[in-house]
Design a protein around this motif. Sequence first.
Motif, PDB file in Angstrom:
ATOM      1  N   VAL A 127      12.891  -8.682   6.631  1.00  0.00           N
ATOM      2  CA  VAL A 127      11.965  -9.781   6.386  1.00  0.00           C
ATOM      3  C   VAL A 127      10.608  -9.226   5.965  1.00  0.00           C
ATOM      4  CG1 VAL A 127      10.991 -11.921   7.299  1.00  0.00           C
ATOM      5  CG2 VAL A 127      13.144 -11.038   8.234  1.00  0.00           C
ATOM      6  N   GLU A 128      10.143  -9.638   4.804  1.00  0.00           N
ATOM      7  CA  GLU A 128       8.803  -9.224   4.343  1.00  0.00           C
ATOM      8  C   GLU A 128       7.749  -9.948   5.173  1.00  0.00           C
ATOM      9  OE1 GLU A 128       5.373 -10.628   2.844  1.00  0.00           O
ATOM     10  OE2 GLU A 128       6.839 -11.477   1.453  1.00  0.00           O
ATOM     11  N   ILE A 129       6.883  -9.181   5.880  1.00  0.00           N
ATOM     12  CA  ILE A 129       5.857  -9.787   6.723  1.00  0.00           C
ATOM     13  C   ILE A 129       4.439  -9.495   6.237  1.00  0.00           C
ATOM     14  CG2 ILE A 129       7.297  -9.906   8.783  1.00  0.00           C
ATOM     15  CD1 ILE A 129       6.035  -7.292   9.734  1.00  0.00           C
ATOM     16  N   ALA A 130       4.289  -8.611   5.264  1.00  0.00           N
ATOM     17  CA  ALA A 130       2.981  -8.358   4.643  1.00  0.00           C
ATOM     18  C   ALA A 130       3.227  -7.773   3.260  1.00  0.00           C
ATOM     19  CB  ALA A 130       2.141  -7.398   5.483  1.00  0.00           C
ATOM     20  N   LYS A 131       2.403  -8.163   2.320  1.00  0.00           N
ATOM     21  CA  LYS A 131       2.597  -7.711   0.932  1.00  0.00           C
ATOM     22  C   LYS A 131       1.246  -7.537   0.256  1.00  0.00           C
ATOM     23  CE  LYS A 131       5.570  -8.867  -3.024  1.00  0.00           C
ATOM     24  NZ  LYS A 131       6.499  -9.887  -3.569  1.00  0.00           N
ATOM     25  N   GLY A 132       1.073  -6.395  -0.445  1.00  0.00           N
ATOM     26  CA  GLY A 132      -0.181  -6.142  -1.147  1.00  0.00           C
ATOM     27  C   GLY A 132      -1.356  -5.941  -0.216  1.00  0.00           C
ATOM     28  N   ALA A 133      -1.113  -5.451   1.007  1.00  0.00           N
ATOM     29  CA  ALA A 133      -2.189  -5.282   1.984  1.00  0.00           C
ATOM     30  C   ALA A 133      -2.984  -4.009   1.713  1.00  0.00           C
ATOM     31  CB  ALA A 133      -1.603  -5.239   3.393  1.00  0.00           C
ATOM     32  N   SER A 134      -4.298  -4.099   1.867  1.00  0.00           N
ATOM     33  CA  SER A 134      -5.152  -2.915   1.704  1.00  0.00           C
ATOM     34  C   SER A 134      -5.279  -2.141   3.010  1.00  0.00           C
ATOM     35  CB  SER A 134      -6.546  -3.329   1.218  1.00  0.00           C
ATOM     36  OG  SER A 134      -7.144  -4.238   2.141  1.00  0.00           O
ATOM     37  N   SER A 135      -4.945  -2.786   4.118  1.00  0.00           N
ATOM     38  CA  SER A 135      -4.996  -2.143   5.424  1.00  0.00           C
ATOM     39  C   SER A 135      -4.117  -2.924   6.384  1.00  0.00           C
ATOM     40  CB  SER A 135      -6.432  -2.093   5.953  1.00  0.00           C
ATOM     41  OG  SER A 135      -6.484  -1.522   7.248  1.00  0.00           O
ATOM     42  N   LEU A 136      -3.433  -2.211   7.281  1.00  0.00           N
ATOM     43  CA  LEU A 136      -2.591  -2.854   8.286  1.00  0.00           C
ATOM     44  C   LEU A 136      -2.811  -2.185   9.637  1.00  0.00           C
ATOM     45  CD1 LEU A 136       0.854  -3.258   6.455  1.00  0.00           C
ATOM     46  CD2 LEU A 136      -0.687  -5.102   7.153  1.00  0.00           C
ATOM     47  N   ALA A 137      -3.051  -2.998  10.672  1.00  0.00           N
ATOM     48  CA  ALA A 137      -3.116  -2.484  12.035  1.00  0.00           C
ATOM     49  C   ALA A 137      -1.689  -2.310  12.555  1.00  0.00           C
ATOM     50  CB  ALA A 137      -3.893  -3.446  12.925  1.00  0.00           C
ATOM     51  N   ILE A 138      -1.444  -1.184  13.221  1.00  0.00           N
ATOM     52  CA  ILE A 138      -0.109  -0.857  13.724  1.00  0.00           C
ATOM     53  C   ILE A 138      -0.220  -0.453  15.183  1.00  0.00           C
ATOM     54  CG2 ILE A 138       1.842   0.751  13.532  1.00  0.00           C
ATOM     55  CD1 ILE A 138       1.186   1.052  10.581  1.00  0.00           C
ATOM     56  N   SER A 139       0.727  -0.907  15.993  1.00  0.00           N
ATOM     57  CA  SER A 139       0.800  -0.464  17.380  1.00  0.00           C
ATOM     58  C   SER A 139       2.200  -0.760  17.917  1.00  0.00           C
ATOM     59  CB  SER A 139      -0.258  -1.158  18.243  1.00  0.00           C
ATOM     60  OG  SER A 139      -0.284  -0.603  19.545  1.00  0.00           O
ATOM     61  N   PRO A 210       2.141  -0.055  -5.793  1.00  0.00           N
ATOM     62  CA  PRO A 210       0.922  -0.060  -6.619  1.00  0.00           C
ATOM     63  C   PRO A 210      -0.088  -1.133  -6.207  1.00  0.00           C
ATOM     64  CG  PRO A 210       2.860   0.180  -7.994  1.00  0.00           C
ATOM     65  CD  PRO A 210       3.365  -0.086  -6.607  1.00  0.00           C
ATOM     66  N   GLU A 211       0.397  -2.292  -5.760  1.00  0.00           N
ATOM     67  CA  GLU A 211      -0.514  -3.382  -5.399  1.00  0.00           C
ATOM     68  C   GLU A 211      -0.981  -3.321  -3.950  1.00  0.00           C
ATOM     69  OE1 GLU A 211       3.766  -4.982  -5.188  1.00  0.00           O
ATOM     70  OE2 GLU A 211       2.570  -3.624  -6.435  1.00  0.00           O
ATOM     71  N   GLY A 212      -0.495  -2.348  -3.171  1.00  0.00           N
ATOM     72  CA  GLY A 212      -0.905  -2.221  -1.777  1.00  0.00           C
ATOM     73  C   GLY A 212       0.276  -1.919  -0.877  1.00  0.00           C
ATOM     74  N   LEU A 213       0.118  -2.213   0.414  1.00  0.00           N
ATOM     75  CA  LEU A 213       1.142  -1.897   1.399  1.00  0.00           C
ATOM     76  C   LEU A 213       2.102  -3.077   1.586  1.00  0.00           C
ATOM     77  CD1 LEU A 213      -1.028  -0.155   4.147  1.00  0.00           C
ATOM     78  CD2 LEU A 213       0.339   0.943   2.355  1.00  0.00           C
ATOM     79  N   LEU A 214       3.390  -2.765   1.654  1.00  0.00           N
ATOM     80  CA  LEU A 214       4.430  -3.740   1.941  1.00  0.00           C
ATOM     81  C   LEU A 214       4.972  -3.434   3.336  1.00  0.00           C
ATOM     82  CD1 LEU A 214       6.559  -5.935   1.075  1.00  0.00           C
ATOM     83  CD2 LEU A 214       7.943  -4.035   0.194  1.00  0.00           C
ATOM     84  N   ALA A 215       5.072  -4.464   4.183  1.00  0.00           N
ATOM     85  CA  ALA A 215       5.634  -4.311   5.526  1.00  0.00           C
ATOM     86  C   ALA A 215       6.891  -5.160   5.634  1.00  0.00           C
ATOM     87  CB  ALA A 215       4.621  -4.727   6.582  1.00  0.00           C
ATOM     88  N   VAL A 216       7.983  -4.537   6.103  1.00  0.00           N
ATOM     89  CA  VAL A 216       9.281  -5.210   6.195  1.00  0.00           C
ATOM     90  C   VAL A 216       9.811  -5.066   7.619  1.00  0.00           C
ATOM     91  CG1 VAL A 216      11.660  -5.292   5.367  1.00  0.00           C
ATOM     92  CG2 VAL A 216       9.797  -4.778   3.764  1.00  0.00           C
ATOM     93  N   ASN A 217      10.081  -6.186   8.261  1.00  0.00           N
ATOM     94  CA  ASN A 217      10.594  -6.202   9.632  1.00  0.00           C
ATOM     95  C   ASN A 217      12.126  -6.245   9.618  1.00  0.00           C
ATOM     96  OD1 ASN A 217      10.464  -8.665  12.344  1.00  0.00           O
ATOM     97  ND2 ASN A 217      10.874  -6.490  12.436  1.00  0.00           N
ATOM     98  N   GLN A 218      12.764  -5.242  10.210  1.00  0.00           N
ATOM     99  CA  GLN A 218      14.205  -5.261  10.396  1.00  0.00           C
ATOM    100  C   GLN A 218      14.477  -5.848  11.773  1.00  0.00           C
ATOM    101  OE1 GLN A 218      16.281  -1.529   9.896  1.00  0.00           O
ATOM    102  NE2 GLN A 218      18.095  -2.278  10.936  1.00  0.00           N
ATOM    103  N   VAL A 219      15.102  -7.008  11.811  1.00  0.00           N
ATOM    104  CA  VAL A 219      15.288  -7.742  13.062  1.00  0.00           C
ATOM    105  C   VAL A 219      16.651  -8.416  13.046  1.00  0.00           C
ATOM    106  CG1 VAL A 219      14.125  -9.781  12.093  1.00  0.00           C
ATOM    107  CG2 VAL A 219      14.257  -9.515  14.567  1.00  0.00           C
ATOM    108  N   GLY A 220      17.268  -8.542  14.203  1.00  0.00           N
ATOM    109  CA  GLY A 220      18.561  -9.222  14.306  1.00  0.00           C
ATOM    110  C   GLY A 220      18.449 -10.670  13.866  1.00  0.00           C
ATOM    111  N   LEU A 221      19.470 -11.163  13.196  1.00  0.00           N
ATOM    112  CA  LEU A 221      19.452 -12.524  12.647  1.00  0.00           C
ATOM    113  C   LEU A 221      19.166 -13.567  13.710  1.00  0.00           C
ATOM    114  CD1 LEU A 221      19.997 -14.658  10.433  1.00  0.00           C
ATOM    115  CD2 LEU A 221      22.443 -14.431  10.953  1.00  0.00           C
ATOM    116  N   GLU A 222      19.828 -13.496  14.857  1.00  0.00           N
ATOM    117  CA  GLU A 222      19.648 -14.516  15.883  1.00  0.00           C
ATOM    118  C   GLU A 222      18.241 -14.470  16.467  1.00  0.00           C
ATOM    119  OE1 GLU A 222      22.246 -16.835  16.431  1.00  0.00           O
ATOM    120  OE2 GLU A 222      22.943 -15.770  14.649  1.00  0.00           O
ATOM    121  N   ASP A 223      17.688 -13.276  16.679  1.00  0.00           N
ATOM    122  CA  ASP A 223      16.306 -13.160  17.154  1.00  0.00           C
ATOM    123  C   ASP A 223      15.333 -13.689  16.102  1.00  0.00           C
ATOM    124  OD1 ASP A 223      16.912 -12.063  19.640  1.00  0.00           O
ATOM    125  OD2 ASP A 223      16.916 -10.018  18.873  1.00  0.00           O
TER     126      ASP A 223
END
Length: 360
Positions: A127-139, A210-223
């Motif tokens: 699931v794409e959760i962020a696209k073209g981001a210039s900065s992302l907080a991670i923890s 090229p347009e920034g950071l892409l974040a993709v969440n791998q998660v179980g379908l039911e969750d």
Amino acid sequence: MRLILDKYPNLEKHPIIQVIRYRKPWLLPLFFSLSLVPIALVKSFSSPPPPENLQINLGLSGSEQLAQKVNQELSQKAPPQKVSKTQTKKQPQPKPQKKPSTQTAQRRAASPPPPAPANSSQLDMLVEIAKGASSLAISTSTPGAIVDDRGRPLRAIEKMQAIYAEPGGGGINLNSWQAPTSFWVEAIQGGYVFIGERWYRGRVRIILQPEGLLAVNQVGLEDYLVSVVGSEMYSHWPIEALKAQAVAARSYALARYVQPPSDYYHIGSDEAYQVYKGLETETGTTRAAVQATASQILSYKGGIVDSTYAASDDIVISAHGGRGMSQQGAFKLASKGFDYLHILGNYYPGAGLARLQLGR
């Protein structure tokens, strides 16, 4: 005829009854028998034949297995990363790029709830959760790791430690360290991953584009569906409406799993697809609706129904040509006592239920 009118006195003044009564009284029994046909058709959906088994072979391994592998390799190869006092003072907790209000920051920095039992038999959605981001907080809520695309641990992450990802010259900058152009963020021991402004189950891949950071969440379908149902409907709505939403959302997601819009993910997380907000919109009622309809999808002639839906009948007509479920309509039907099978039968005529069966 007199017996029918005695039983249904409100029909006395109906125009059709007046015509039949004074001109062709013999049509009255025929009229009542025909009026029962739509009801019979709807009720037939509530007792479908045993669901078909739709077999899907997967090449993806479960998130839990990957996290376990990372934990083992990390303990052998990569010692925990030391964080300077300067970094700790400047970045005590995950927070979004834009400075939020004090109240908002406190709410977002709170620890996530305890993890639910893992279900390794789930199909994994990307699931794409962020696209073209210039900065992302991670923890991560538990000790975690930065892992490359081959599953090799690169760096350890202390729990609740804030890291900021930004595009770099030859990779992705993580605070003062440069990571590859693609990596995974994993939380071990059943923990969660924080990206941007929300907590997520599973693991998350960060990709430099090229347009920034892409974040993709791998998660179980039911969750994934537990969050989608809570994002698309009010969680206090009748459970039968939530169950209808769960089946429609599952079919919609699988239609995109089969024909994904990108090489990197199966589905987006905004209104262009179906809304997904991670742990933020999970509730007990949305999880109950998903569990009660586990693996059920809408099928037509052996294929997956692309079960579009919208907030109201008007939007269904304008956006989907009148094909799909009205969420407000589902609420009204459920409030009148209709179960989710009647609701689905009303909005997806001709479709039946099938059961998703995974093959590995």
